[in-house]
Every structure is written in structure tokens, then in C-alpha cells.
Design an enzyme around this catalytic site. Structure first.
Site, PDB file in Angstrom:
ATOM      1  N   LYS A 296      32.781  41.354  34.128  1.00 39.75           N
ATOM      2  CA  LYS A 296      34.096  41.987  34.136  1.00 39.75           C
ATOM      3  C   LYS A 296      34.087  43.133  33.140  1.00 39.75           C
ATOM      4  O   LYS A 296      33.838  42.947  31.951  1.00 39.75           O
ATOM      5  CB  LYS A 296      35.174  40.968  33.757  1.00 39.75           C
ATOM      6  CG  LYS A 296      36.555  41.579  33.641  1.00 39.75           C
ATOM      7  CD  LYS A 296      37.613  40.519  33.474  1.00 39.75           C
ATOM      8  CE  LYS A 296      38.971  41.147  33.256  1.00 39.75           C
ATOM      9  NZ  LYS A 296      40.016  40.138  33.095  1.00 39.75           N
TER      10      LYS A 296
ATOM     11  N   GLU B  50      25.250  38.099  31.760  1.00 37.77           N
ATOM     12  CA  GLU B  50      26.537  37.386  31.833  1.00 37.77           C
ATOM     13  C   GLU B  50      26.535  36.390  32.994  1.00 37.77           C
ATOM     14  O   GLU B  50      26.976  35.253  32.865  1.00 37.77           O
ATOM     15  CB  GLU B  50      27.691  38.382  32.029  1.00 37.77           C
ATOM     16  CG  GLU B  50      28.030  39.242  30.812  1.00 37.77           C
ATOM     17  CD  GLU B  50      28.873  38.491  29.786  1.00 37.77           C
ATOM     18  OE1 GLU B  50      29.161  37.297  29.975  1.00 37.77           O
ATOM     19  OE2 GLU B  50      29.249  39.121  28.769  1.00 37.77           O
TER      20      GLU B  50
ATOM     21  N   LYS C  14      33.835  42.641  38.776  1.00 35.57           N
ATOM     22  CA  LYS C  14      35.171  43.234  38.726  1.00 35.57           C
ATOM     23  C   LYS C  14      35.167  44.444  37.819  1.00 35.57           C
ATOM     24  O   LYS C  14      34.584  44.353  36.741  1.00 35.57           O
ATOM     25  CB  LYS C  14      36.133  42.165  38.183  1.00 35.57           C
ATOM     26  CG  LYS C  14      37.541  42.624  37.971  1.00 35.57           C
ATOM     27  CD  LYS C  14      38.360  41.519  37.357  1.00 35.57           C
ATOM     28  CE  LYS C  14      39.719  42.101  37.028  1.00 35.57           C
ATOM     29  NZ  LYS C  14      40.492  41.235  36.198  1.00 35.57           N
TER      30      LYS C  14
ATOM     31  N   SER D 265      43.972  46.064  40.638  1.00 32.99           N
ATOM     32  CA  SER D 265      45.285  46.687  40.843  1.00 32.99           C
ATOM     33  C   SER D 265      45.216  48.207  40.978  1.00 32.99           C
ATOM     34  O   SER D 265      45.837  48.783  41.873  1.00 32.99           O
ATOM     35  CB  SER D 265      46.218  46.290  39.693  1.00 32.99           C
ATOM     36  OG  SER D 265      45.674  46.665  38.438  1.00 32.99           O
TER      37      SER D 265
ATOM     38  N   TYR E  62      44.764  42.800  46.795  1.00 31.22           N
ATOM     39  CA  TYR E  62      46.211  42.834  47.050  1.00 31.22           C
ATOM     40  C   TYR E  62      46.500  43.229  48.495  1.00 31.22           C
ATOM     41  O   TYR E  62      47.648  43.173  48.920  1.00 31.22           O
ATOM     42  CB  TYR E  62      46.891  43.793  46.057  1.00 31.22           C
ATOM     43  CG  TYR E  62      46.628  43.364  44.615  1.00 31.22           C
ATOM     44  CD1 TYR E  62      47.347  42.317  44.046  1.00 31.22           C
ATOM     45  CD2 TYR E  62      45.608  43.946  43.864  1.00 31.22           C
ATOM     46  CE1 TYR E  62      47.067  41.880  42.764  1.00 31.22           C
ATOM     47  CE2 TYR E  62      45.319  43.519  42.580  1.00 31.22           C
ATOM     48  CZ  TYR E  62      46.051  42.484  42.037  1.00 31.22           C
ATOM     49  OH  TYR E  62      45.767  42.044  40.768  1.00 31.22           O
TER      50      TYR E  62
HETATM   51  C1  PBG Z   1      43.072  38.869  32.634  1.00 29.93           C
HETATM   52  C2  PBG Z   1      43.020  39.570  33.939  1.00 29.93           C
HETATM   53  C3  PBG Z   1      43.235  40.931  34.155  1.00 29.93           C
HETATM   54  C4  PBG Z   1      43.091  41.131  35.527  1.00 29.93           C
HETATM   55  C5  PBG Z   1      42.810  39.910  36.104  1.00 29.93           C
HETATM   56  N1  PBG Z   1      42.751  38.951  35.096  1.00 29.93           N
HETATM   57  C6  PBG Z   1      43.646  41.989  33.194  1.00 29.93           C
HETATM   58  C7  PBG Z   1      42.686  42.487  32.203  1.00 29.93           C
HETATM   59  O1  PBG Z   1      41.547  42.035  32.082  1.00 29.93           O
HETATM   60  O2  PBG Z   1      43.072  43.374  31.438  1.00 29.93           O
HETATM   61  C8  PBG Z   1      43.232  42.462  36.196  1.00 29.93           C
HETATM   62  C9  PBG Z   1      43.422  42.416  37.668  1.00 29.93           C
HETATM   63  C10 PBG Z   1      43.886  43.680  38.269  1.00 29.93           C
HETATM   64  O3  PBG Z   1      43.943  44.757  37.642  1.00 29.93           O
HETATM   65  O4  PBG Z   1      44.221  43.625  39.460  1.00 29.93           O
HETATM   66  N2  PBG Z   1      43.909  37.734  32.696  1.00 29.93           N
END
Ligand code: PBG
Length: 327
Positions: free
Chosen positions: A197, A236, A251, A277, A316
């Protein structure tokens, strides 16, 4: 005059030819819908920066879960937005916390028809907005955070999550969570690790979705990965598998197709991709302005994630695309 010996265009000439030879097929089975549920609201609330996505009430959430089920979407991942936040993110592990209440309601409504996953993190629940516990000096403390993750995991499993998905990028989080789940009698609860991530600018709209502002204008670069690096993604993933992850995730999505392809080639477990998102909103907003065909770009990107090696995609677009695909 020399003509090409091999003509690749022959097999592209009709939709039937293209269907016949397609290597990658997108189906509702490939999709997992991220859903938000907010405590203490009586109507679903639109999330302005995520057009078409809402913060659900428990009631509208269960209705949406049933709708996705009937469209053939096999999974959802739930994010809770509590009414009150504190330094420890207490509501994340509270038996009556919003995520747990919602998990119970959704499981009551859909049973095993949907794979119900719970995002396991503290940022939605902490007043400072970090994914872990914060020391006096403002840094995020790894090991005390693991103890909190253990409590959250057990609360989510107890409430009916079939899968917990740790997204906080603390070292050792999968081992800690696996141990806590086993100890509490939840050996059957699976772990989807957000393994690779990245600290990304593409999470912007998500912050509105879960009402998070990181204290002092901070960021997550001390725990999420640096986008300059690829090799550590493999480290990781390997560590998470050694610690007991059942599935791993890369991600965000399209910006990290190289990482996704490398991870998919390296492991023997399902690999998820998260179209986050910002990726969704960029498509939506450009489509609203008429600059691109939003449906076409959504299908293209989701198919690209599968082509690169994703077993399934958190998106989404799940409901909309499942409808398009005739699920
Ligand atoms: C952390 C989490 C995030 C997202 C999913 N889980 C936010 C971050 O890491 O800042 C982001 C997902 C998205 O942007 O759609 N709980």
C-alpha cells in the site's frame, strides 16, 4: 511493394471475433464494493468528492448489500465512520461501535451470500487521523498499535466479518491479528492484507468519506510505501504471507500495474487490487464534464487491473459495472 505477412487485424474485425479471442474477461464476480456506514445519521449522506457514493445508515447499507448481492457481486468491504473519535480509536473495537453494529446487520441480511469484509484500521476512529497510536512527539508507534489491531480484529470477527483487511501498514500486523483471531476462536476468519500500500495522493476523496484530517497537516509516509520503490513491495507481500495472510492486495490500482504484475507472478494466493477513491473520482468528474466516456474508461481500467494479474478488484464502480455487465 511488400505486404505484411501476418495480419493481426483479421481477428479484430467483428465483436464476435474480439469476444472469441479475448484473454481477459471482466465479470461481476471480480468486484468487491467498498461501502461506508456512518453512526448517528438518519438519511444516507452523499460524499461530494466521490460522486454517487454515500455514507450509509445501517438500514441503507443492508439494502445496498442486498442489491449488490442480486447483481452478482460476491463481496463488500465495510468502513465505519463513528460519531466520536479519540486518541486510541476506541470505537473501532467497541462491540457497539458502528462497524460492528453494521457488520451484524449485514450478516443478518445476506448471510453467506456475500463475502463480508471489514477494513481493519484506526484512522477512521482516531481524532488525530493516523492509522496507529501516536506518541508524544507525533510519531506513530508500531507495536502498541498492533495490540489495538488485535482488539479490532476480534471485535470485527465477533460481529460477523468473514474477512478482516488490515490497511494500516504497521510491521507485523498480520501475525498479530492472526494470533489474536486464533486465540479468540476465530480460526476461520480470513485475512486480506493490504500488503503493498503506497503513500498516494489518490486517497483524497476517501478522507472526506470517513471524515479524516491528519493532525498537523501530517501524512502517512512513515508507514505507507514510497512510490519510488518496487522491490520493497515484494518484501511486504512475502512477510505478510509468512505471517499468515490468506490474500494480499496492491493499492492504488492503475498507477501500480507493474507492482501488481510482479506480485501476481510471485505468489500463490489471490491478489486483490484497489481502484481507490481518487481514481474513481477522476473518471467520474471528467465524465460529468463530457471529456471522457466514464463507463468505457471504468471498464478499461478494471480490465487492465485483471490483465495485470488481479484476482479481484475493490472498486467504487462495483454496482454500476455489475449492472453494465448484466449481472
Ligand atoms: C486506511 C485506508 C485508506 C483507504 C483504505 N483504507 C486511507 C489511507 O490509507 O489514507 C483509502 C481508500 C481509497 O482512497 O479509496 N484505513
Amino acid at each position: 511493394m511488400s505486404f505484411p505477412a501476418r495480419r493481426l487485424r483479421r481477428l479484430r474485425s467483428t465483436p464476435a471475433f474480439r469476444r472469441l479471442v479475448a484473454e481477459t474477461r471482466l465479470s461481476p464476480d471480480d468486484l468487491v464494493a467498498p461501502l461506508f456506514v456512518r453512526e448517528a445519521i438518519s438519511e444516507p449522506r452523499p460524499i461530494v468528492s466521490l460522486p454517487g457514493v454515500v455514507q450509509h445508515t445501517v438500514e441503507s447499507l443492508t439494502a445496498e448489500a442486498k442489491r449488490l448481492c442480486s447483481l452478482g457481486v460476491p463481496g463488500i468491504i465495510l468502513f465505519g465512520v463513528p460519531a466520536a473519535k479519540d486518541a486510541r480509536g476506541s470505537a473501532a473495537s467497541d462491540r457497539d461501535g458502528i462497524a460492528q453494529v453494521a457488520l451484524r446487520a449485514v450478516r443478518d441480511a445476506v448471510g453467506d451470500e456475500l463475502v463480508v469484509m471489514a477494513d481493519l484500521c484506526l484512522d477512521e476512529y482516531t481524532d488525530h487521523g493516523h492509522c496507529g497510536l501516536v506518541r508524544q512527539d507525533g510519531s506513530v508507534d508500531n507495536d502498541s498499535t498492533l495490540l489495538r489491531y488485535q482488539e479490532v480484529a476480534v471485535a470485527q470477527a465477533e460481529a460477523g466479518a468473514a474477512v478482516v483487511a488490515p490497511s494500516g501498514m504497521m510491521d507485523g500486523q498480520v501475525a498479530a491479528i492472526r494470533a489474536a483471531l486464533d486465540e479468540a476462536g476465530f480460526a476461520e476468519t480470513a485475512i486480506l492484507a493490504y500488503s503493498a500500500k503506497y503513500a498516494s495522493g489518490l486517497y483524497g476523496p476517501f478522507r472526506e468519506a470517513v471524515d479524516v484530517t491528519i493532525a498537523g497537516g501530517g501524512d502517512r509516509r512513515s508507514y505507507q510505501q514510497d512510490y519510488a520503490n518496487a522491490t520493497e513491495a515484494l518484501a511486504e507481500v512475502r512477510l505478510d504471507l509468512e505471517e499468515g495472510a490468506d490474500m494480499v492486495m496492491v493499492k492504488p490500482g492503475v498507477t501500480y500495474l507493474d507492482i501488481l504484475a510482479e506480485v501476481a507472478a510471485a505468489v500463490e494466493v489471490p491478489v486483490a487490487a484497489y481502484q481507490v477513491s481518487g481514481e474513481y473520482s477522476m473518471i467520474k468528474v471528467a465524465a460529468e464534464r463530457g471529456y471522457i466516456d466514464g463507463e468505457a474508461v471504468a471498464l478499461e481500467q478494471l480490465t487492465a487491473l485483471k490483465r495485470a494479474g488481479a484476482s479481484f478488484v475493490l472498486t467504487y464502480f462495483a454496482g454500476e459495472v455489475a449492472e453494465l455487465l448484466g449481472g
